[in-house]
Design a protein around this motif. Structure first.
Motif, PDB file in Angstrom:
ATOM      1  N   VAL A  92     -17.887  13.398  36.005  1.00 42.24           N
ATOM      2  CA  VAL A  92     -18.598  13.616  37.205  1.00 42.24           C
ATOM      3  C   VAL A  92     -19.559  12.481  37.263  1.00 42.24           C
ATOM      4  O   VAL A  92     -19.659  11.799  38.507  1.00 42.24           O
ATOM      5  N   ALA A  93     -20.104  12.086  36.129  1.00 37.97           N
ATOM      6  CA  ALA A  93     -21.379  11.143  36.350  1.00 37.97           C
ATOM      7  C   ALA A  93     -20.556   9.723  36.444  1.00 37.97           C
ATOM      8  O   ALA A  93     -21.428   9.073  37.373  1.00 37.97           O
ATOM      9  N   SER A  94     -19.540   9.644  36.115  1.00 37.06           N
ATOM     10  CA  SER A  94     -18.759   8.281  36.329  1.00 37.06           C
ATOM     11  C   SER A  94     -17.999   8.100  37.940  1.00 37.06           C
ATOM     12  O   SER A  94     -18.506   7.050  38.555  1.00 37.06           O
ATOM     13  N   PRO A 229     -21.076   0.456  36.568  1.00 33.46           N
ATOM     14  CA  PRO A 229     -22.080   1.298  36.168  1.00 33.46           C
ATOM     15  C   PRO A 229     -22.120   2.045  34.649  1.00 33.46           C
ATOM     16  O   PRO A 229     -20.977   2.210  34.302  1.00 33.46           O
ATOM     17  N   PRO A 230     -23.068   2.083  34.110  1.00 33.66           N
ATOM     18  CA  PRO A 230     -23.012   2.587  32.679  1.00 33.66           C
ATOM     19  C   PRO A 230     -22.304   3.987  32.605  1.00 33.66           C
ATOM     20  O   PRO A 230     -21.896   4.116  31.474  1.00 33.66           O
ATOM     21  N   GLU A 231     -22.388   4.655  33.381  1.00 34.50           N
ATOM     22  CA  GLU A 231     -21.689   5.995  33.464  1.00 34.50           C
ATOM     23  C   GLU A 231     -20.275   5.972  33.225  1.00 34.50           C
ATOM     24  O   GLU A 231     -19.868   6.633  32.443  1.00 34.50           O
ATOM     25  N   ARG A 232     -19.677   4.858  33.641  1.00 32.57           N
ATOM     26  CA  ARG A 232     -18.225   4.502  33.742  1.00 32.57           C
ATOM     27  C   ARG A 232     -18.023   4.128  32.248  1.00 32.57           C
ATOM     28  O   ARG A 232     -17.018   4.613  31.544  1.00 32.57           O
ATOM     29  N   GLU A 233     -18.666   3.432  31.652  1.00 32.62           N
ATOM     30  CA  GLU A 233     -18.809   2.937  30.350  1.00 32.62           C
ATOM     31  C   GLU A 233     -18.933   3.919  29.303  1.00 32.62           C
ATOM     32  O   GLU A 233     -18.159   3.914  28.259  1.00 32.62           O
ATOM     33  N   ARG A 234     -19.753   4.857  29.500  1.00 31.47           N
ATOM     34  CA  ARG A 234     -20.061   6.073  28.715  1.00 31.47           C
ATOM     35  C   ARG A 234     -18.849   6.963  28.676  1.00 31.47           C
ATOM     36  O   ARG A 234     -18.281   7.591  27.688  1.00 31.47           O
ATOM     37  N   LEU A 235     -18.100   7.046  29.998  1.00 35.06           N
ATOM     38  CA  LEU A 235     -16.853   7.995  30.075  1.00 35.06           C
ATOM     39  C   LEU A 235     -15.887   7.252  29.121  1.00 35.06           C
ATOM     40  O   LEU A 235     -14.968   7.881  28.538  1.00 35.06           O
ATOM     41  N   MET A 236     -15.621   6.146  29.558  1.00 37.21           N
ATOM     42  CA  MET A 236     -14.328   5.333  28.524  1.00 37.21           C
ATOM     43  C   MET A 236     -14.632   5.248  27.115  1.00 37.21           C
ATOM     44  O   MET A 236     -13.779   5.910  26.390  1.00 37.21           O
TER      45      MET A 236
END
Length: 243
Positions: A92-94, A229-236
């Protein structure tokens, strides 16, 4: 002047005493922002969690870029149902971060993403399904914003079968058998991205995320002078850590 629509909450920030400025992806008007009076109150704040869908009405003057939102009701309150699933919350965040950063206010392309984004958010309760849908969604995001990849035929031979890799320079698919000399410089193309009936194989999600992530950063976000976005990096990182 004003309008009414359904919108997916992309995020919000406090304004004044109890106000909340929210960003939404609407079904007809792309990404929009507006002020909700009292929206930051403890009683109402949960309604505006990222990922929820609400029925809303916007009002303002022609020269009023912000305007005001009146929220009639929550259509889908997804955030509360995902509280026990850290990976789904990361998704959701990503999703919402990519849309907030990648879409301009009122961009018509945003409306074309509404249905696909709704479908993806609704499937986040099904961990066996949503990671593949998420990668497809990112591929669709690139296409909707004018940065789509060409996965229809081989860039070298023109053949439309046996496609296994994508060139980072052109974004075009190639047959690995015809690119042996530089295959280590290509991205692997998971079969599920070109054939919806293809079986999901080990490593496909990771390869798909690397592929779409590269082009999101190198094309979409480079064009607007922003980083991914850092949210995308965290999801990956979270998905790659799963067995």
């Amino acid at each position: 002047m004003g309008w009414s629509d359904d919108g997916i909450i992309l995020g919000g920030r406090r304004f004044g005493e109890g106000g909340l400025i929210i960003d939404v992806l609407t079904s007809q008007r792309g990404r929009r922002s507006g002020l909700v009076y009292g929206g930051a109150s403890r009683k109402r704040r949960a309604q505006y969690e990222a990922g929820n869908t609400v029925a809303l009405a916007w009002s303002g003057r022609l020269d009023d870029h912000l305007g005001r939102f009146d929220v009639a009701e929550a259509r889908r309150e997804r955030a509360a149902r995902l509280l026990e699933d850290a990976s789904a919350l990361a998704a959701v965040a990503s999703i919402t971060a990519l849309l907030r950063a990648g879409l301009n206010e009122g961009d018509a392309a945003g409306s074309s993403l509404y249905e696909a984004t709704t479908l993806l958010l609704d499937e986040l309760e099904h961990p066996e399904i949503w990671p593949a849908l998420y990668v497809r969604w990112e591929l669709g995001l690139l296409s909707a914003l004018g940065f789509g990849l060409d996965l229809e035929e081989c860039a070298l031979s023109g053949a439309n079968d046996g496609l296994t890799h994508v060139s980072p320079k052109t974004g075009r698919a190639v047959r690995g058998s015809e690119a042996e000399d530089y295959i280590d410089r290509l991205f692997r193309l998971p079969a599920f991205l070109i054939d919806p009936k293809a079986e999901l194989m080990p490593g496909d999600i990771a390869d798909g995320l690397r592929l779409t992530g590269y082009f999101l950063e190198a094309r979409l976000f480079a064009a607007i002078h922003r980083g991914l976005p850092p949210e995308r990096e965290r999801l990956m990182l979270r998905l790659l850590s799963k067995p």
